[in-house]
Design a protein around this motif. Structure first.
Motif, PDB file in Angstrom:
ATOM      1  N   GLY A 158      30.457  24.318  25.395  1.00 27.33           N
ATOM      2  CA  GLY A 158      31.618  24.453  26.264  1.00 27.33           C
ATOM      3  C   GLY A 158      32.911  24.604  25.489  1.00 27.33           C
ATOM      4  N   VAL A 159      33.917  25.141  26.164  1.00 31.19           N
ATOM      5  CA  VAL A 159      35.282  25.179  25.654  1.00 31.19           C
ATOM      6  C   VAL A 159      36.163  24.543  26.714  1.00 31.19           C
ATOM      7  CG1 VAL A 159      37.233  26.615  24.956  1.00 31.19           C
ATOM      8  CG2 VAL A 159      34.924  27.267  24.285  1.00 31.19           C
ATOM      9  N   GLU A 160      36.935  23.557  26.318  1.00 31.96           N
ATOM     10  CA  GLU A 160      37.863  22.888  27.227  1.00 31.96           C
ATOM     11  C   GLU A 160      39.293  23.169  26.785  1.00 31.96           C
ATOM     12  OE1 GLU A 160      37.621  20.940  29.946  1.00 31.96           O
ATOM     13  OE2 GLU A 160      35.426  20.906  30.103  1.00 31.96           O
ATOM     14  N   VAL A 161      40.156  23.490  27.749  1.00 34.54           N
ATOM     15  CA  VAL A 161      41.563  23.637  27.441  1.00 34.54           C
ATOM     16  C   VAL A 161      42.198  22.247  27.403  1.00 34.54           C
ATOM     17  CG1 VAL A 161      42.354  23.835  29.850  1.00 34.54           C
ATOM     18  CG2 VAL A 161      43.675  24.914  28.007  1.00 34.54           C
ATOM     19  N   ALA A 162      43.189  22.089  26.547  1.00 34.54           N
ATOM     20  CA  ALA A 162      43.971  20.846  26.485  1.00 34.54           C
ATOM     21  C   ALA A 162      45.424  21.225  26.267  1.00 34.54           C
ATOM     22  CB  ALA A 162      43.482  19.931  25.367  1.00 34.54           C
ATOM     23  N   PHE A 163      46.323  20.325  26.637  1.00 36.25           N
ATOM     24  CA  PHE A 163      47.750  20.563  26.475  1.00 36.25           C
ATOM     25  C   PHE A 163      48.357  19.456  25.632  1.00 36.25           C
ATOM     26  CE2 PHE A 163      46.506  22.619  30.459  1.00 36.25           C
ATOM     27  CZ  PHE A 163      46.938  23.907  30.205  1.00 36.25           C
ATOM     28  N   ALA A 164      49.085  19.877  24.620  1.00 35.31           N
ATOM     29  CA  ALA A 164      49.684  18.904  23.704  1.00 35.31           C
ATOM     30  C   ALA A 164      50.882  18.214  24.321  1.00 35.31           C
ATOM     31  CB  ALA A 164      50.098  19.603  22.408  1.00 35.31           C
ATOM     32  N   THR A 165      51.523  18.863  25.278  1.00 36.71           N
ATOM     33  CA  THR A 165      52.644  18.269  26.007  1.00 36.71           C
ATOM     34  C   THR A 165      52.486  18.616  27.481  1.00 36.71           C
ATOM     35  OG1 THR A 165      54.050  20.250  25.755  1.00 36.71           O
ATOM     36  CG2 THR A 165      54.203  18.572  24.036  1.00 36.71           C
ATOM     37  N   GLY A 166      53.016  17.784  28.335  1.00 36.56           N
ATOM     38  CA  GLY A 166      53.052  18.111  29.758  1.00 36.56           C
ATOM     39  C   GLY A 166      51.763  17.797  30.489  1.00 36.56           C
ATOM     40  N   PRO A 167      51.128  18.820  31.066  1.00 35.20           N
ATOM     41  CA  PRO A 167      50.020  18.599  31.998  1.00 35.20           C
ATOM     42  C   PRO A 167      48.750  18.094  31.320  1.00 35.20           C
ATOM     43  CG  PRO A 167      50.258  20.928  31.547  1.00 35.20           C
ATOM     44  CD  PRO A 167      51.426  20.257  30.882  1.00 35.20           C
ATOM     45  N   HIS A 168      47.843  17.632  32.153  1.00 32.58           N
ATOM     46  CA  HIS A 168      46.513  17.227  31.698  1.00 32.58           C
ATOM     47  C   HIS A 168      45.578  18.436  31.779  1.00 32.58           C
ATOM     48  CE1 HIS A 168      47.400  12.910  31.482  1.00 32.58           C
ATOM     49  NE2 HIS A 168      48.147  13.107  32.558  1.00 32.58           N
ATOM     50  N   PRO A 169      44.485  18.400  31.014  1.00 31.15           N
ATOM     51  CA  PRO A 169      44.031  17.291  30.176  1.00 31.15           C
ATOM     52  C   PRO A 169      44.715  17.268  28.812  1.00 31.15           C
ATOM     53  CG  PRO A 169      42.436  19.056  30.103  1.00 31.15           C
ATOM     54  CD  PRO A 169      43.480  19.484  31.109  1.00 31.15           C
ATOM     55  N   SER A 170      44.827  16.071  28.274  1.00 27.92           N
ATOM     56  CA  SER A 170      45.299  15.912  26.903  1.00 27.92           C
ATOM     57  C   SER A 170      44.157  16.252  25.949  1.00 27.92           C
ATOM     58  CB  SER A 170      45.755  14.474  26.672  1.00 27.92           C
ATOM     59  OG  SER A 170      44.635  13.591  26.769  1.00 27.92           O
TER      60      SER A 170
END
Length: 242
Positions: A158-170
């Motif tokens: 799998g590939v999961e997106v993450a966001f370093a700032t702001g929205p989830h997921p972290s």
């Protein structure tokens, strides 16, 4: 398509950062552009924190120059900051589109992962693709779409997106999601143009968690080629709109 002969200037415009690596990356990409198209007057500008500021560069550019945002997503800086600076300067210039989810940038990101020893056939691997995050929902959706594209043609778990700032997921949340899906190994792939304080924080987490992290896109020749295409697209759009 190469139509650079029709235009006089390209203003490569980055957001700007207190971290000198960000500005150095912009100047390195500008160097690639000058080698690719020596007939174009390539200048570097920043919205804030670094010099020269875009407002100062706009005070002395030829009519018809193109401002190309050195940005991955069409969020606040592309939609508000840069247009406001252009309007305040009263400059007769055009603004190109952001780099976006160009296939060449995905190719660079895959290459950065390969440099870690990652194989697209590794069924036990999960990849966290981390972007900066935005208050603009469409920009975040675009980043998530890049993560989906990154998974294409692989056997990864799998590939999961993450966001370093702001929205989830972290980033930690994305790692846990992958492990819950059965990933035995995890790698982090930053959807960033350059190293900076944010990527340093991600790298610190990765190091503590024992997770390998790829390099950002950096001053790759394909990044420069994408910038040049955004420039030429802006030029080509003028006659059609006339």
């Amino acid at each position: 398509m190469r139509i650079a002969r029709l235009v006089t200037g390209l203003i490569l415009t980055a957001h700007g950062s207190a971290d000198p690596r960000s500005a150095a990356n912009a100047h390195a990409i500008a160097g690639h552009l000058r080698r690719l198209s020596p007939d174009i007057d390539v200048r570097v500008a920043f919205c804030e924190q670094n010099t020269p500021n875009l407002a100062d560069v706009l005070a002395d550019v030829p009519t018809g120059a193109v401002v190309v945002p050195l940005l991955l997503a069409s969020a606040y800086h592309a939609r508000v900051d840069i247009p406001e600076l252009i309007a305040a300067a009263g400059a007769d210039v055009r603004q190109a589109e952001v780099l976006g989810a160009d296939p060449r940038l995905l190719q660079v990101m895959r290459g950065r992962l390969s440099a870690l020893g990652v194989s697209r056939f590794d069924a036990g691997l999960g990849v966290v693709m981390v972007g900066v995050g935005s208050s603009h929902a469409d920009a975040n959706a675009g980043t998530a779409a890049v993560a989906q594209s990154l998974a294409e043609g692989t056997r990864w778990s799998g590939v999961e997106v993450a966001f370093a700032t702001g929205p989830h997921p972290s980033v930690p949340e994305a790692v846990e999601r992958l492990r819950a899906r059965g990933a035995r190994r995890v790698a982090i792939s930053p959807w960033f143009l350059a190293h900076g304080r944010i990527t340093d924080r991600i790298a610190a987490f990765a190091d503590q968690a024992g997770i390998p992290m790829a390099e950002p896109l950096g001053p790759h020749r394909l990044v420069a080629a994408t910038v040049l295409d955004r420039y030429e697209e802006a030029v080509a759009a003028v006659p059609a709109a006339a």
